[in-house]
Design an enzyme around this catalytic site. Structure first.
Site, short mmCIF file in Angstrom:
data_model
loop_
_atom_site.label_atom_id
_atom_site.label_comp_id
_atom_site.label_asym_id
_atom_site.label_seq_id
_atom_site.Cartn_x
_atom_site.Cartn_y
_atom_site.Cartn_z
N LYS A 19 0.83 -0.72 0.23
CA LYS A 19 0.41 -0.26 0.44
C LYS A 19 1.38 1.24 0.04
O LYS A 19 1.76 1.43 0.44
CB LYS A 19 -1.17 -0.17 1.68
CG LYS A 19 -2.40 0.87 1.03
CD LYS A 19 -2.90 0.34 1.59
CE LYS A 19 -4.27 0.92 2.03
NZ LYS A 19 -5.29 0.28 3.67
O1 G3P Z 1 -7.59 1.85 5.81
C1 G3P Z 1 -7.80 3.04 4.82
C2 G3P Z 1 -9.27 3.00 5.50
O2 G3P Z 1 -10.98 2.08 5.79
C3 G3P Z 1 -9.51 3.85 6.95
O3 G3P Z 1 -10.79 4.31 7.19
O4 G3P Z 1 -11.93 4.32 9.15
O5 G3P Z 1 -9.48 5.17 9.26
O6 G3P Z 1 -11.27 6.66 7.49
P1 G3P Z 1 -11.44 5.37 8.82
#
Ligand code: G3P
Length: 220
Positions: A83
């Site tokens: 990533k």
């Molecule tokens: O892993 C990337 C993403 O899904 C993170 O989400 O909930 O931290 O905005 P969030």
């Protein structure tokens, strides 16, 4: 539509993998920090729990170091997907790793313009963050619609749209209606997809009526 789980918690991943509904895993530095465990150990363990792609994020921001970190992560297991952030250095890293047939997930995508660049860089996945856009009063799902529409115009764009920052089942259903390839879900959202009060109510009635018959189904 493929479902990935967005966590670095191996107990959760093991539990969900047993349902047979899991196609992969995504992690990020914040999720790894929450576990308090060694990053490379966690990634190796997750790669043994699921056959599908396991996103593991680089933590450098310059091309040369990101590339070296990417090689380290990719060497952990064949199903590692490196990533990288959606920066010019991240895109350059994506191009270089993709040329070596290493899977790359370009993360922190917040615009269609950025998603075009991820596809041009040969990303396996691009991760638009719908919840974080909704949080600031923008329309996260409109970004998914835009990216899906754009990618469909070009046969050479093979990048899959991985809907990230998912907060609730409505995000999942909306993304599926748009034809997004993948959604990465926090474990609780994945479990919530199966829930409906009428299912619980209906099951309770069926079981109560069945009990009145005094019968049981012979076990094969
Ligand atoms: O892993 C990337 C993403 O899904 C993170 O989400 O909930 O931290 O905005 P969030």
């Amino acid at each position: 539509m493929k479902f990935f789980v967005d966590t670095a918690d191996t107990a959760e991943i093991r539990d969900l993998a047993e349902t047979g509904l899991l196609d992969g895993v995504t992690t990020n530095p914040s999720l790894v920090a929450k576990t308090g465990r060694k990053f490379l150990t966690v990634v190796e363990e997750i790669c043994g729990l699921v056959a599908g792609p396991v996103s593991a994020e680089v933590t450098a921001t310059d091309f040369a170091t990101m590339l070296r970190e990417g090689h380290t992560l990719a060497a952990i297991a064949p199903n590692v997907c490196v990533k990288v952030p959606l920066t010019l250095a991240g895109l350059k890293t994506c191009k270089a790793l993709s040329a070596e047939n290493i899977k790359v997930n370009v993360t922190l995508c917040f615009s269609a313009a950025q998603a075009i660049l991820a596809a041009k860089a040969g990303a396996t996945f691009v991760s638009p963050f719908v919840g974080r856009l909704d949080d600031i009063g923008e329309d996260g799902m409109q970004l998914i619609a835009d990216i899906v529409q754009i990618y469909r115009q070009y046969e050479t764009f093979t990048t899959e749209v991985l809907v990230a920052s998912v907060r609730h089942p409505i995000h999942v259903v909306a993304a599926a209606k748009l034809g997004a390839h993948v959604a990465t879900l926090p474990p609780d959202v994945l479990r919530k997809l199966a829930l409906h009060p009428l299912t619980d109510k209906g099951l309770a009635t069926f079981l109560a009526d069945w009990a009145k018959t005094g019968q049981s189904i012979p076990q094969a």
